[in-house]
Design a protein around this motif. Sequence first.
Motif, PDB file in Angstrom:
ATOM      1  N   GLU A  67       0.296  -1.355   0.021  1.00  0.00           N
ATOM      2  CA  GLU A  67      -0.314  -0.325  -0.339  1.00  0.00           C
ATOM      3  C   GLU A  67       1.142   1.474   0.252  1.00  0.00           C
ATOM      4  OE1 GLU A  67      -3.090  -0.152   2.471  1.00  0.00           O
ATOM      5  OE2 GLU A  67      -2.895  -2.288   2.703  1.00  0.00           O
ATOM      6  N   ALA A  68       1.824   1.159  -0.621  1.00  0.00           N
ATOM      7  CA  ALA A  68       3.220   2.373  -0.929  1.00  0.00           C
ATOM      8  C   ALA A  68       2.449   3.096  -1.855  1.00  0.00           C
ATOM      9  CB  ALA A  68       4.389   2.399  -1.246  1.00  0.00           C
ATOM     10  N   ALA A  69       3.134   4.485  -2.434  1.00  0.00           N
ATOM     11  CA  ALA A  69       2.677   5.333  -3.286  1.00  0.00           C
ATOM     12  C   ALA A  69       4.114   5.884  -3.629  1.00  0.00           C
ATOM     13  CB  ALA A  69       1.777   6.041  -3.463  1.00  0.00           C
ATOM     14  N   PHE A  70       4.269   5.924  -4.833  1.00  0.00           N
ATOM     15  CA  PHE A  70       5.652   6.462  -5.637  1.00  0.00           C
ATOM     16  C   PHE A  70       5.319   7.255  -6.961  1.00  0.00           C
ATOM     17  CE2 PHE A  70       7.356   3.323  -3.134  1.00  0.00           C
ATOM     18  CZ  PHE A  70       8.171   4.034  -1.890  1.00  0.00           C
ATOM     19  N   GLY A  71       5.130   8.586  -7.214  1.00  0.00           N
ATOM     20  CA  GLY A  71       4.765   9.520  -7.983  1.00  0.00           C
ATOM     21  C   GLY A  71       6.084   9.652  -9.066  1.00  0.00           C
ATOM     22  N   GLY A  72       6.820   9.107  -8.842  1.00  0.00           N
ATOM     23  CA  GLY A  72       7.462   9.501  -9.585  1.00  0.00           C
ATOM     24  C   GLY A  72       8.268   7.990 -10.142  1.00  0.00           C
ATOM     25  N   LYS A  73       9.668   7.967 -11.223  1.00  0.00           N
ATOM     26  CA  LYS A  73       9.952   6.550 -11.403  1.00  0.00           C
ATOM     27  C   LYS A  73      10.665   5.542 -10.551  1.00  0.00           C
ATOM     28  CE  LYS A  73      12.048   8.770 -15.356  1.00  0.00           C
ATOM     29  NZ  LYS A  73      13.255   8.834 -16.480  1.00  0.00           N
ATOM     30  N   ALA A  74      10.589   4.539 -10.194  1.00  0.00           N
ATOM     31  CA  ALA A  74      10.724   3.280  -9.542  1.00  0.00           C
ATOM     32  C   ALA A  74      11.588   2.253 -10.253  1.00  0.00           C
ATOM     33  CB  ALA A  74       9.391   2.876  -9.214  1.00  0.00           C
ATOM     34  N   ASN A  75      12.792   2.087  -9.361  1.00  0.00           N
ATOM     35  CA  ASN A  75      13.739   1.024 -10.421  1.00  0.00           C
ATOM     36  C   ASN A  75      13.733   0.465  -9.383  1.00  0.00           C
ATOM     37  OD1 ASN A  75      15.693   0.451 -12.102  1.00  0.00           O
ATOM     38  ND2 ASN A  75      17.667   1.818 -11.028  1.00  0.00           N
ATOM     39  N   PHE A  76      13.788  -0.504 -10.080  1.00  0.00           N
ATOM     40  CA  PHE A  76      13.829  -1.940  -9.307  1.00  0.00           C
ATOM     41  C   PHE A  76      14.654  -3.060 -10.105  1.00  0.00           C
ATOM     42  CE2 PHE A  76       9.853  -0.758  -7.801  1.00  0.00           C
ATOM     43  CZ  PHE A  76      10.161  -1.257  -6.054  1.00  0.00           C
ATOM     44  N   PHE A  77      15.817  -2.337 -10.823  1.00  0.00           N
ATOM     45  CA  PHE A  77      16.617  -3.360 -11.308  1.00  0.00           C
ATOM     46  C   PHE A  77      17.657  -4.290 -11.155  1.00  0.00           C
ATOM     47  CE2 PHE A  77      20.886  -2.910 -14.571  1.00  0.00           C
ATOM     48  CZ  PHE A  77      20.358  -4.088 -15.028  1.00  0.00           C
ATOM     49  N   LYS A  78      17.592  -5.331 -11.522  1.00  0.00           N
ATOM     50  CA  LYS A  78      18.275  -6.530 -11.012  1.00  0.00           C
ATOM     51  C   LYS A  78      18.160  -6.540  -9.746  1.00  0.00           C
ATOM     52  CE  LYS A  78      21.936  -6.923 -15.005  1.00  0.00           C
ATOM     53  NZ  LYS A  78      23.564  -7.209 -14.863  1.00  0.00           N
ATOM     54  N   THR A  82       6.588  -8.521  -1.061  1.00  0.00           N
ATOM     55  CA  THR A  82       5.084  -8.410  -1.464  1.00  0.00           C
ATOM     56  C   THR A  82       4.774  -6.774  -1.766  1.00  0.00           C
ATOM     57  OG1 THR A  82       4.724  -9.896   0.138  1.00  0.00           O
ATOM     58  CG2 THR A  82       2.726  -8.570  -0.319  1.00  0.00           C
ATOM     59  N   PHE A  83       4.530  -6.655  -3.598  1.00  0.00           N
ATOM     60  CA  PHE A  83       4.215  -4.986  -3.787  1.00  0.00           C
ATOM     61  C   PHE A  83       2.549  -4.661  -3.407  1.00  0.00           C
ATOM     62  CE2 PHE A  83       7.962  -6.152  -5.320  1.00  0.00           C
ATOM     63  CZ  PHE A  83       8.887  -5.316  -5.895  1.00  0.00           C
ATOM     64  N   ASP A  84       1.890  -5.146  -2.622  1.00  0.00           N
ATOM     65  CA  ASP A  84       0.510  -5.255  -2.925  1.00  0.00           C
ATOM     66  C   ASP A  84       0.225  -4.084  -2.326  1.00  0.00           C
ATOM     67  OD1 ASP A  84       0.175  -8.302  -3.089  1.00  0.00           O
ATOM     68  OD2 ASP A  84      -0.025  -9.033  -1.179  1.00  0.00           O
ATOM     69  N   GLU A  85      -1.510  -3.560  -3.636  1.00  0.00           N
ATOM     70  CA  GLU A  85      -1.784  -2.290  -3.741  1.00  0.00           C
ATOM     71  C   GLU A  85      -0.909  -1.476  -3.287  1.00  0.00           C
ATOM     72  OE1 GLU A  85      -5.878  -2.628  -0.664  1.00  0.00           O
ATOM     73  OE2 GLU A  85      -4.559  -4.067  -0.250  1.00  0.00           O
ATOM     74  N   THR A  86       0.229  -1.099  -3.783  1.00  0.00           N
ATOM     75  CA  THR A  86       1.094   0.091  -4.524  1.00  0.00           C
ATOM     76  C   THR A  86       0.729   0.533  -5.201  1.00  0.00           C
ATOM     77  OG1 THR A  86       3.269  -0.555  -2.761  1.00  0.00           O
ATOM     78  CG2 THR A  86       3.560   0.396  -4.317  1.00  0.00           C
ATOM     79  N   VAL A  87       1.293   1.644  -4.919  1.00  0.00           N
ATOM     80  CA  VAL A  87       0.531   2.720  -6.956  1.00  0.00           C
ATOM     81  C   VAL A  87       2.158   3.366  -6.829  1.00  0.00           C
ATOM     82  CG1 VAL A  87      -0.191   4.680  -7.445  1.00  0.00           C
ATOM     83  CG2 VAL A  87      -1.621   3.352  -6.105  1.00  0.00           C
ATOM     84  N   PHE A  88       2.377   2.962  -8.543  1.00  0.00           N
ATOM     85  CA  PHE A  88       3.434   3.428  -9.007  1.00  0.00           C
ATOM     86  C   PHE A  88       3.102   4.754 -10.682  1.00  0.00           C
ATOM     87  CE2 PHE A  88       4.729  -0.673  -7.288  1.00  0.00           C
ATOM     88  CZ  PHE A  88       6.368  -0.503  -6.386  1.00  0.00           C
ATOM     89  N   GLY A  89       3.448   5.863 -10.024  1.00  0.00           N
ATOM     90  CA  GLY A  89       3.022   6.876 -10.560  1.00  0.00           C
ATOM     91  C   GLY A  89       4.289   7.289 -12.158  1.00  0.00           C
ATOM     92  N   GLY A  90       5.245   6.849 -11.686  1.00  0.00           N
ATOM     93  CA  GLY A  90       6.116   6.605 -13.078  1.00  0.00           C
ATOM     94  C   GLY A  90       6.182   5.856 -13.502  1.00  0.00           C
TER      95      GLY A  90
END
Length: 837
Positions: free
Chosen positions: A501-512, A520-528
């Motif tokens: 249930e997190a929220a990040f309005g910009g870019k999110a980088n999980f590369f490698k 667990t990324f449940d109900e999270t909002v990634f705006g970018g």
Amino acid sequence: MAKSGGSCEYVLDPDRPETWPRSTDDCHIDDDALDDAGVWRCPQPTEGEADRCAFHRQPPDEPAETSALLGAIKRAVADADADDGAASCRLLGARVGTLELSGADEFPSETLANIDLSHAVFEGDVTCTDVRFDVESLRLAGATFEGDAAFERVRFTGKPTFRAALFDGGCRFENAEFEADANFKDAVFTRDTSVLFTEFGDVARFKRATFGGDAEFDFTSFGSAYFEYASFHEQAIFTNATVEGQASFLKAEFDATAEFTDTTFENGVSFYKLTCAGDADLRKTTFNGETTLEQTQFGGDLEFDRATFDCETNVREARVDGDIRFDEAVFHDTPDFYDAAFDGAVHFRAATFHADIEFASVECAGETTFENATVHGDAAFRSADFHQTATFERSAFQAVTFRFATFGGDANFERVVIDGEATFKDVTAEGRTTFAVGEFNARATFIEATFREADFSTVTFAAEANFFGTEFEGDVSFKYATGGELNLGKAAFGGDLLVLEAAFGGKANFFKIAVDGEATFDETVFGGETNFRFATFGEPPSFYRTRFSEQVDFRDCVLEGAVFTGADLTDAAFSDTDCRTADFESALLSRAALFGTDLRGAKLYGTVLGDVRVNRETQFLGHPDDDVADSGYEFTTSSNKYCVYDPEFGTESDRPDSNEGDRSHARLDRAKSVYQSLEELGRTTARPGLQAKSFVRRQDLSLKEHWHATRHANAPKQRAVAAARWSRAKLTRATLLYGESPWRVVGSTGIAVLVCALLYPLFGLQVDSGVVTYWNTAAVGETLLDSLYFSVVTFTTLGYGDVQPVGFARLLATLETIAGSALLALLVFVFGRRATR
């Protein structure tokens, strides 16, 4: 033998210690007192046949008393009046018994310049009460006080000198006043020393002074105070003292406790290289000038609670064996603790820093707390080493850096507020680190840091949060976290990763990123834009109802068993991604790129697959453990590729359960829905094999439902209807494969023609030679050829008339004609259906 009424024969030679009353290291005699031969000769008269005056008589003769001293002073004044000059009364090396002076004794400044009792020995008590020494100087350098010395309400208008004096008894200056410099350099106080309510109007010099007993300077005020190299063997008390000028305790030694409570240093103080074996109490002390505690050493506790520092404070390389406390202290300028070492607890609870704080390379062996501390400037904790728990809960920083810092125990940053840049680059945290409910109002950097466990729950990252290359050995939580950009590229997670249930309005980088535990990324909002490319997960990750407002990249990931239930994956990139057994139920995959994606065994019930992009390598059907991939372009009736809800998929344990009534019916409904979606997907993406397989399997499941209804319907009418539907569907599958197999139509046609060709000779055919049957002809082979010819002509409705049916064969020919028309029409339909794909 001296003559009666002659001068004293006592001579004090600075170069001959045997002429000094007391053996000391140096002779402290004013050069003005020496004659041309470099010695001092006593000018006092003798009595009777004595060769020495009353002040220089040797034991067992009695020493001089108070009256003798006053008489000598009066004579000096009288001599000065006769010469119209100022008197100097010098009694160097005098031997005095009990000395009692009171306010009735006068020392007028008009005619008395100085009193010099250097190297005098006071064998009894010395008591001066309400005395005003109104002389330019009072010299008691090298004097010895064998009894108690008390100076109550005494005023020194000139410069008193007690340099190298020895106080063998108690020493007390109470309500005394020193208007000029007071010199106690090298003085030795053997017993307790009390300087209470005393005022030093100018400089008080206690350099190299030694205090063998308690030293009390309570409520004493100093113009300036110098205690360099002083030694305090018992407790030293400066409570409520005030120093208007500079104060110095450079290299002073405190063998017991040192107390400076409520003391005020108006113009700076130096404790450089001071050593204190016991506790040092500086609570409520005010430091208005530059304060130096550099290279100090404290064997006990050091307390600065509620102290105020108005200028720079230097605590560099200080060593404290006990606890150090700055609770509620106020720093108006930068304190510098560089390379300090604290073996006990470190407390800055509710401290206020109006400027920067330098805490670089500090070693804190005990618990450390900056709870509720406020730093209005930059806080530098570079390379600091916190061996045990470090608490920064509810603290506030303008900007802070912990680069290369080490936390050996838990680190608590709960509810911390950092308005400027926060740097935790290369930090090592061996315990549990929590930033729960913290606020990072500017960029937060955790690049290549190492955390055992970390909690960022409900943290606010107003700008970029950069964890690139960070290693989390245990669990880490970003539950309810909010922020702008999030960079976890190449981060490693040895435990679970919780982004709930997190929220990040910009870019999110999980590369490698590499997650060994659950992710667990449940109900999270990634705006970018979000990047999971090359990410690896030890356990299936969960993206339940996760929303990606812009493109998300899962290319080259291993997402086997991942949960994307209800997630918004619009424009997501899953190219070359392993999504076997992943859960995409109710997910939105519109315009997603699925090039080379393996979705075998994936749950796709309710998934929106509109405008997804696929290629030949994209896999939807089949068991995830199968080695042979299905291209989706070819179709065979023997295909055993199913979706995960299909009753034929793997074993019962491989199929998902359902909470909706009868699990069998629920799975059938889900399977039919998935096949229908894949059928539409195959149609729109030019994958005829996928379209055909999905359509055929959906019809097969309907056939199963008709059979189930035929066997279990409650009413006869319902059974009859279900049986009719089952029969029709069964026939359609057998002959047409629901319109998907032209070869089945061709096969059915061939069977119908052959069967009829075999049946016609049973009833008779009219040929040129007459009616032939199996019973009246010897040429059975020729008869079968004629019958086959007639069957083909009849099936294709050509009807040449050269062979005609007889009897019951007419009915058979009629039925064959009808069947031929229907099958030929179906063949045209099936070929046309395939051609349109």
